[in-house]
Every structure is written in structure tokens, then in C-alpha cells.
Design an enzyme around this catalytic site. Sequence first.
Site, PDB file in Angstrom:
ATOM      1  N   ASP A 101       0.850  -1.177   0.000  1.00  9.15           N
ATOM      2  CA  ASP A 101       0.000   0.000   0.000  1.00  9.15           C
ATOM      3  C   ASP A 101       0.895   1.240   0.000  1.00  9.15           C
ATOM      4  OD1 ASP A 101      -2.616   1.392   0.509  1.00  9.15           O
ATOM      5  OD2 ASP A 101      -1.468   2.039   2.251  1.00  9.15           O
ATOM      6  N   GLY A 102       0.531   2.240  -0.793  1.00 10.48           N
ATOM      7  CA  GLY A 102       1.352   3.443  -0.925  1.00 10.48           C
ATOM      8  C   GLY A 102       1.589   4.136   0.406  1.00 10.48           C
ATOM      9  N   ASP A 141      -0.318   7.639  -9.410  1.00 11.46           N
ATOM     10  CA  ASP A 141      -1.121   7.166 -10.537  1.00 11.46           C
ATOM     11  C   ASP A 141      -2.257   6.306 -10.019  1.00 11.46           C
ATOM     12  OD1 ASP A 141      -2.133   6.390 -12.921  1.00 11.46           O
ATOM     13  OD2 ASP A 141      -0.363   5.311 -13.617  1.00 11.46           O
TER      14      ASP A 141
END
Lengths: 599, 214
Positions: free
Chosen positions: A405-406, A423
Site C-alpha cells: 500500500d502506498g 497514478d
Amino acid sequence: MKKIHSIYLVAFIFSVLGIIYQLLIAQALTVLSGNSIVKYSLVIGFYLFASGIGSFLVGKKSLKKIPEVLLKTELLVSLVATISIPVIYFFHIFQRYLVLTPSRQQFFILIFWLVSGVIIVAVGWLKGRELALIIGLSKEHHFKQVNIVLSLDYFGCLAGALIFYFILISQFNLFQIVAISAVANLLTVFIFVIYYFSFSNRRFLSVSVILFILTIAFAVNSATIEQYFLKKFYFRPYEINFSTVFMPNKDVPDIQIFDSPYQQISLTKISAVNPSIYIDTNDYSRDIYLLSRYSRKLFIQPDFPANYLFSLNGNIQSFSGSEELNAEYSVHVPIIANGVPERVLIIGGGNGITAREILKYDQVKEIIQVEIDPEVIRLAKENKIFKTINNDSLNDPRVHVVVDDGFAFLKVNHSRFDAVFIDVQWPYDYNLSRIFSRELFSFVKNRLEPAGFLAIVAIFSPTDTANWEILRNTLSVAGFQTIVPYFTVLEDSNAAAIEFIKKITADLANQGKLIDHQKLLKQYLLEIFLAGHIYAKVQPSVDHLAYQDFNLPLNVLNQQRFDLAFDYSYLSFNPVVESNGVKRVNSIFQPAFYVLFKH
Amino acid sequence: MIFLTAAILSFCSIIYELQLAALLASFLGNTIFRYILVVGLYLSALGIGAILANRWLKTVNESAWFLCKLEVILSLLGSSSILLLGLFYLHSSALVFLFLSYSVVILIGILSGFELPILLHLKIDKQPAILAMNYFGAVAGSLFFSLFAFPQLGLFATSFLVGAFNGLVVVILAWKLKSKFLIMAGLFIVIILLLAIFAATSWQDNFSAIFSAL
């Protein structure tokens, strides 16, 4: 096995199935209407309420002949559960028909939610009844056993939730899961009632055998059923006519679905030649013909797979015929305006298109791609169509893929980057909203080199000033001092494009109508291709770098279009408007970008 | 009054859990999994609490006192849970954070599990209506949180507001038990938490700002 032990087992199995039914309905509503958190909360809340009511309204009469009533209840549970997902999908088709028909009153849309609500309440009600009956059975043995039954019911919920998430949803489609659960439900009650109570009422038995066969048939045909609904979801007739609303889309190729616990990934092939097929009322074939006047892609690569739609949970992510337009603007405009980066981080973008564009620069040494869904990464690396579209970018030695997860990745990873690309699609629910939060932007700011930049690939409309203001406030609170919006603006003076417009309006011109081709072209360009992007820098800077030609193989972007991208007057967009009053900021503690229900 | 209590209690406990799920999803990603896990753990913990309540509590009077004190703890724990989880996240490693945060989820679940058996015990002749109100509170809570509180109030203000509701139950129960001390304690919690709502926005802001140093 002692009788009481079999009661425990049945109580546990029923509770596992109960939570699976709830999660199934919640997942179906999420795919159809977005915002998973809202849908899961509503389904669980209403289900619990209905099961509470259902368990009280079990009369004393029913408790005297439990095996019979239990069998009846379970037959109903299996029936309602089996039809629940198809009925919800049917009414969603109907709802979209109503939405598209201007003469219909908006409140008719509520029919979809009413029907979904009725189904949730019906399943909950029956499951509540069932629990009361099982408790009634266990009371016959000893009062203390009731507590054990109740606690097994609670643990069954946890077990069922985990089974649903880890096994079912990542292996089967919703229709298969519903059929599997219904079959399990019927078998359980069948064995239990017949074996322990030697209950033999011919009518019930025959009804249940029929139901059993129907459920099995449903399970066997679930792939066909899924395709019918998927085609209805992605394609709809341009002519809105009630007689065709539920007709199967026969001339459409099958939609490829890739199961992932995170989202429904789909790849849809559209036939570009059949003009009767339209997607979301957009005519993709017209768009791609018009765009081909601006893009070199299909001239240089005539074999490019140009008619594929890539969607997540029903939201179109990219159309392979025109993806180069946004891909080039979202990657090359910020790089040309700020300088070529050496270390790049991409958050999201698992389809590899953003990486493909960044890799065109030899100066780029390393790209870290952080994507949460391993299935999307697998497709981008292994699927033939994906690999052709993204030019096999994720297998490039300069790209390092991290499945994470970012937000979680940025918290623990403290290395520095020259550029960060976010993005992820434009946030429409609480879950995506957190990727655009001030907390995540703060992480990004701290991981950027002093002269580095953040680019947001998600597109917004220049008329969406409310969301633009929130995003600007959020970036500014996170410490970004330069926040620059820009747009994919194609010039309306393009001779080839005007020729194309003349061609498609030839009929109207022959009828003697006066057509302003340039005005029509501008209108098309603004309607179809216009997208807003944002890049941001920590350093305050007055101006961006001028256009520089790096001799890259670009298909769309050139100096003229680069300059137009920053020409806000063309769009009557005013990026410096200061909001009055309270500044709304998007935070993980309070999401600001969301849609509660979408059609 | 007991119906109102039953509704408020389930309203509060489901919101405590939903807001923890929301925060966990934000911190760790994988939203649907977080919600499924939190709801599953919550229901299981409710079961454990219910069993414990049946084992431990014998007389009606004893149960009522126990419930009143329990609600003091729950309103304090619930209203500070967001702040607690935030602090855990900032100051502990990933594994420790997982352990601590899910412990809070399970603890709130177990404590909430005591509520229903005790309420049913208090008014045996009104059991169906009490249960119905309890379920109704859960629906109201899930609607209120997901449609309004999370996006409009934010997690900090929500946790304080819900804690204050929970404190109100302490006052109601203490009134019935005629305990001056617990009435005062309950009122104190309600007033403090209501005042805290006014400061919630700026606290939430300051807390977010701490992230920019990470």
C-alpha cells in the site's frame, strides 16, 4: 456424534454462511455503486437489524415443530440468497435505464435501493429466525447450551469473514460464491433434519430436491450469468428502449475478468467497427478516429491493440486506443517543465503505462513502482495484451515493483526521490481519498529531493473547481509551495482534424445546415479529451522550464501543445481563486473526496 | 428509559468499531479486509463478553452497578481510541501497532458484549423490545457513521460525540441507582467531551501536522 454436537456444528456452519451472504451483497453493491465502506456498513447494519427482528417474531407454534420450520426457513434462505445477486444486478440495469431516460422522475432510482434493502432485510430476517430455531433446539437439551450456540454463532462470523476474503473472493465470482453457499446451506439442513429427526414430508422433500437442482444448475452456469451482467454493465444500447433493456448483448465479445480480493479487474474488447455499440454513452470509435488526427501511435504501430478497455470495479482506467494522450501529458509535461529525474517513485499505476513513458528517458536510473494489487502487476508483466500496451515496462531492469500500500510504503521507506507520480484514479470513495490526503502528501514532500516534484496522474475537469480547491488546499497544507494545474489541450486549428469533422458532418451540410467546423471541433476536443493534471513542488518557483525536445518517441505532445497546456484562458479556468471562509482539506481523519452512491 | 439506553449503547459500540476500522484502513491499506476483520473480531468479542456476563453476574442489582461502571470505562476508552491508535501508529513498529490496535478493537468488543445480557437481565418482561432497540441502535450507528459523521465531522469529533452519548448512559443508569458519585462522574464525562468537540477540528489538524515530520 451426539445430537447436541451436531447442533453446535450446524449453528457454526449457518453463521459462517450468514456472514458470507452479507459480504456478498455488500461486495455486489460496491462493484455496482462504489464506496465500499458505505456499502459494507449499510449492509451489515440492516442485516443485523433484520435478523434481530426475525429472531423475535418466531412464534411459540413454530418452536413446537422445529425440524419442519427449520427446513422451511432454510429452503427460503437458499432461494433468497441464490436470487439475491442476480436480482440486485437486474435492478441495477433497470436503474441505469431510468437514469438515462430524461422523462423519468429521479426518485424512481430509489427502486434499486429499495429492492436491495428488501433483499438484505429478507436474508437477515430468515437468518434471525434460523438462529432462534437452533437455540430452541439446544434448549431442549439444556439451558446452558444456549450460550455455546450463541458464541459459536459469533465465532462463525469471524471464520466466515476470513473464508470469504481469503478463499472465496479471490477464487470465484460472486455468482459462483452465492451458488456454493446455497448448496452448502441446503446440504447441511438436509442431512441434519433427515438424519436426526427422520422427518419425511414428501412435499418438502420434493421442493428441496427441485431447489437443490436449480442451485446446482445456477452454479454450473454462473460464468454465463456473469458474462450477461458484465456485458450489460459495460455496454448498453444507444437507443434507449425498454424492450431491449434486458436483452443480452450478443454481438459483444466476452469480457475478461481477473479475480482479486482488492477489486474486480476487467479487460473488455470493443469492436471499433460496430457503431451501434456504445459505452457509457461515449462513442469510442468516433473518438479514436478523431484522436488519430493528433496522435502518431496507430500510424507507427498499426498492430497496436487499440480497442481494449481496462477497468477496476467498473470504473474505466484506460482505453488502449487513446491512452497515450493522458499518459504523455501526465508524465512528460511535468518532466519537461521541471527537469528529468533520476530516481522515480510511482504510487499505483500497476498497468505499467506511466512506467512505460518514464522509461523513455535514458537519464532515469531507477523506478520504484508501488502497487497494492498483485493481480494487476501479474497482468502487466504476463498478459500478452497488457505487455504489448505497456511495452513490457514492468520487466525492465530499471523498474523495481513493490507490492504494498502506498501509504504504508511511504511511512517506513525513507529514501529520496527526484519525482513521485501518484497514478491512482480520481478519488470517489473514502478508500481512494486517503491517497490524496495531506498525510500522504506530507510523506511525499519529505521523500522528495529539494528540487523534486510530485505529479498527480488522476485527471480532473476544469469545471470541477470545488475539488480543485480542496486538492490545492491539501497540497499547500502538506508543504507544497508551487502547485501547477495543466490540461490536455489539443489545438482546434489542426487541418486534418477539421477535414475529419467535415467528413462526419457531410450529411448535415448536404441538408443545407450551416456548420462551424472549427467551433464543433473545439467542442468535441473539450468534451472528449480534456483532462486536468497537477504537478507540485516544495520550492516556490515562479515559472516552469521552457519546452525542450529530448528526441523521445512521443506520439502526441509537441511544443505547441505543451504551451497550450498552461494556457488557462483557453478553458476559462482560474487556478488562483482563493476560497473564502474555511479551507477544506482532505485528511485521513476526515475524507473530503467521495461520492456516497453512484449510478 | 431502558429502551433508550439499549439503543444508545449499540449505536456507540458499532461506531467505535467502524471508526477504528476506518483509521486502520487508512494506516495499513486494504480497506475491505480491514472492515471485514474488524467486524468479525467485534462480533466474536461481543460473544465472549456475553458469555462472561452470564458467568459473572448473578443479581440484578449487581448487574446494574457493573453496567454503570463499565460504561464509564467504555466512554473513556471509546472517545480516546482514535487518539490512542494515532499515537500507537506514530510511536511503535508495525507489528506492535497491529497488536495494540486490534487489542483495542477486541477490548471494546468484549466490554460491549456485557451490555445486552445485562440489559435483558434488568427487565426480563421487556426482553424483545430491548433487543429490538439494541439492533435499531446498530443500524442507526452504521448509517450515521458512514454517511455523515466520517466525512462531515471527522474521526476526532465523532469519537468525542459518541463518547458523550455513552456518558449520557452513565448518567441515566446512575440516576436509577441513586449514586451521586456516578451521576457526577457521568456528567463530568459528558461535559468534557462536548467541550472537546469544539476543539476537535484543531486537534485533528495538529495531529495531521505531526505526520509531516515523519
